[in-house]
Scaffold this motif. Structure first.
Motif, PDB file in Angstrom:
ATOM      1  N   PHE A   1      -1.974  -8.496  -9.208  1.00  0.00           N
ATOM      2  CA  PHE A   1      -2.627  -7.939  -8.018  1.00  0.00           C
ATOM      3  C   PHE A   1      -1.796  -8.232  -6.770  1.00  0.00           C
ATOM      4  N   LEU A   2      -1.362  -9.477  -6.610  1.00  0.00           N
ATOM      5  CA  LEU A   2      -0.574  -9.851  -5.434  1.00  0.00           C
ATOM      6  C   LEU A   2       0.745  -9.095  -5.371  1.00  0.00           C
ATOM      7  N   ILE A   3       1.427  -9.019  -6.507  1.00  0.00           N
ATOM      8  CA  ILE A   3       2.743  -8.368  -6.537  1.00  0.00           C
ATOM      9  C   ILE A   3       2.619  -6.874  -6.251  1.00  0.00           C
ATOM     10  N   PHE A   4       1.592  -6.252  -6.850  1.00  0.00           N
ATOM     11  CA  PHE A   4       1.468  -4.796  -6.737  1.00  0.00           C
ATOM     12  C   PHE A   4       0.930  -4.357  -5.376  1.00  0.00           C
ATOM     13  N   PHE A   5      -0.103  -5.043  -4.882  1.00  0.00           N
ATOM     14  CA  PHE A   5      -0.775  -4.592  -3.665  1.00  0.00           C
ATOM     15  C   PHE A   5      -0.224  -5.226  -2.384  1.00  0.00           C
TER      16      PHE A   5
ATOM     17  N   VAL B   1      11.067  -2.332  -4.665  1.00  0.00           N
ATOM     18  CA  VAL B   1      10.615  -1.865  -5.979  1.00  0.00           C
ATOM     19  C   VAL B   1      11.251  -2.704  -7.091  1.00  0.00           C
ATOM     20  N   ALA B   2      12.555  -2.980  -6.944  1.00  0.00           N
ATOM     21  CA  ALA B   2      13.252  -3.794  -7.948  1.00  0.00           C
ATOM     22  C   ALA B   2      12.669  -5.202  -8.005  1.00  0.00           C
ATOM     23  N   LEU B   3      12.353  -5.746  -6.842  1.00  0.00           N
ATOM     24  CA  LEU B   3      11.772  -7.086  -6.772  1.00  0.00           C
ATOM     25  C   LEU B   3      10.405  -7.108  -7.451  1.00  0.00           C
ATOM     26  N   GLN B   4       9.594  -6.082  -7.190  1.00  0.00           N
ATOM     27  CA  GLN B   4       8.288  -5.983  -7.844  1.00  0.00           C
ATOM     28  C   GLN B   4       8.444  -5.874  -9.360  1.00  0.00           C
ATOM     29  N   ALA B   5       9.374  -5.022  -9.791  1.00  0.00           N
ATOM     30  CA  ALA B   5       9.587  -4.812 -11.229  1.00  0.00           C
ATOM     31  C   ALA B   5       9.980  -6.113 -11.917  1.00  0.00           C
ATOM     32  N   TYR B   6      10.864  -6.854 -11.264  1.00  0.00           N
ATOM     33  CA  TYR B   6      11.289  -8.136 -11.841  1.00  0.00           C
ATOM     34  C   TYR B   6      10.112  -9.102 -11.947  1.00  0.00           C
ATOM     35  N   CYS B   7       9.323  -9.198 -10.881  1.00  0.00           N
ATOM     36  CA  CYS B   7       8.204 -10.151 -10.861  1.00  0.00           C
ATOM     37  C   CYS B   7       7.148  -9.798 -11.912  1.00  0.00           C
TER      38      CYS B   7
END
Length: 240
Positions: A28-32, A7-13
């Protein structure tokens, strides 16, 4: 722990993609595709040898912001420099501790060898978060003649602070400088509300219609970011 790291990695990206105006397909790539998408984004869009330490620090601050603050406090105790105190103040802001952030930003102002612009800019934002509009005016008026102030978040906060303090004419002067097509949607919505409060319905309607029309041409990421703003614009238009 593994889940929170993803989750932290996604938030940062997502934050990095938004800040650097990356194409919408990255969202789209980061979330899905959380792990693969985030790693691909970091490898191709963020990471290089010089960014390694910065990336590690930012991820740490997301996962454990208190640890980051404690580390910076120790660093400041060891070496009380302008840069170290600014870093600590910024960390307090990230942790939503505006009171301690203000204390440290103000302490940097005592160092007359340093340019006070950055600290003043941050103080405007901190006081605005605390709804201390007198504090906003104090520090905004110290930098309002600077080039960096024009069209900035600080000018927006200054305009709203003037509005909250009943100085509507002065507020309009500041907010109108941020009225730029295809940008500053939140700020322009506030200007439209100011027009309505001043019984200038025609001007408010024109501005709201402009924002509404522009919203049809937004990218999908911007439509998500400004969804609440667009909803409020459409709601107000229905009342006019």
């Amino acid at each position: 722990m593994y889940y929170y790291l993803i989750v932290a990695l996604q938030a940062y990206c997502i934050y990095h993609a938004y800040k650097n105006e990356k194409p919408y397909y990255w969202y789209f790539l980061i979330f899905f595709i959380p792990v693969f998408g985030s790693l691909l984004y970091i490898i191709t869009q963020v990471y290089n040898q010089n960014d390694a330490e910065k990336l590690q620090n930012e991820l740490t601050s997301i996962i454990n912001p208190t640890k980051n603050i404690k580390d910076l406090e120790k660093k400041l105790e060891f070496s009380d420099t302008y840069a170290n105190r600014i870093d600590l103040a910024d960390a307090y802001v990230q942790n939503n501790d505006m009171h301690n952030a203000i204390i440290n930003y103000k302490l940097t102002l005592k160092d007359t060898d340093q340019n006070p612009l950055y600290a003043k800019q941050r103080l405007v934002l901190c006081y605005f978060q605390l709804k201390d509009y007198v504090g906003v005016l104090e520090h905004a008026e110290a930098i309002k003649d600077k080039t960096e102030f024009k069209g900035s978040k600080q000018q927006f906060c200054y305009g709203l602070a003037l509005k909250e303090l009943g100085k509507l004419d002065e507020a309009e002067v500041e907010l109108k400088q941020i009225d730029r097509p295809f940008s500053n949607y939140d700020e322009r919505l506030e200007l439209a509300k100011l027009y309505l409060e001043s019984s200038r319905t025609s001007e408010a309607k024109t501005l709201l219609q402009d924002i509404s029309e522009e919203s049809h041409h937004m990218t999908k990421p911007n439509q998500r970011i400004y969804r609440a703003t667009i909803v409020e614009v459409e709601r107000l238009l229905k009342t006019l």
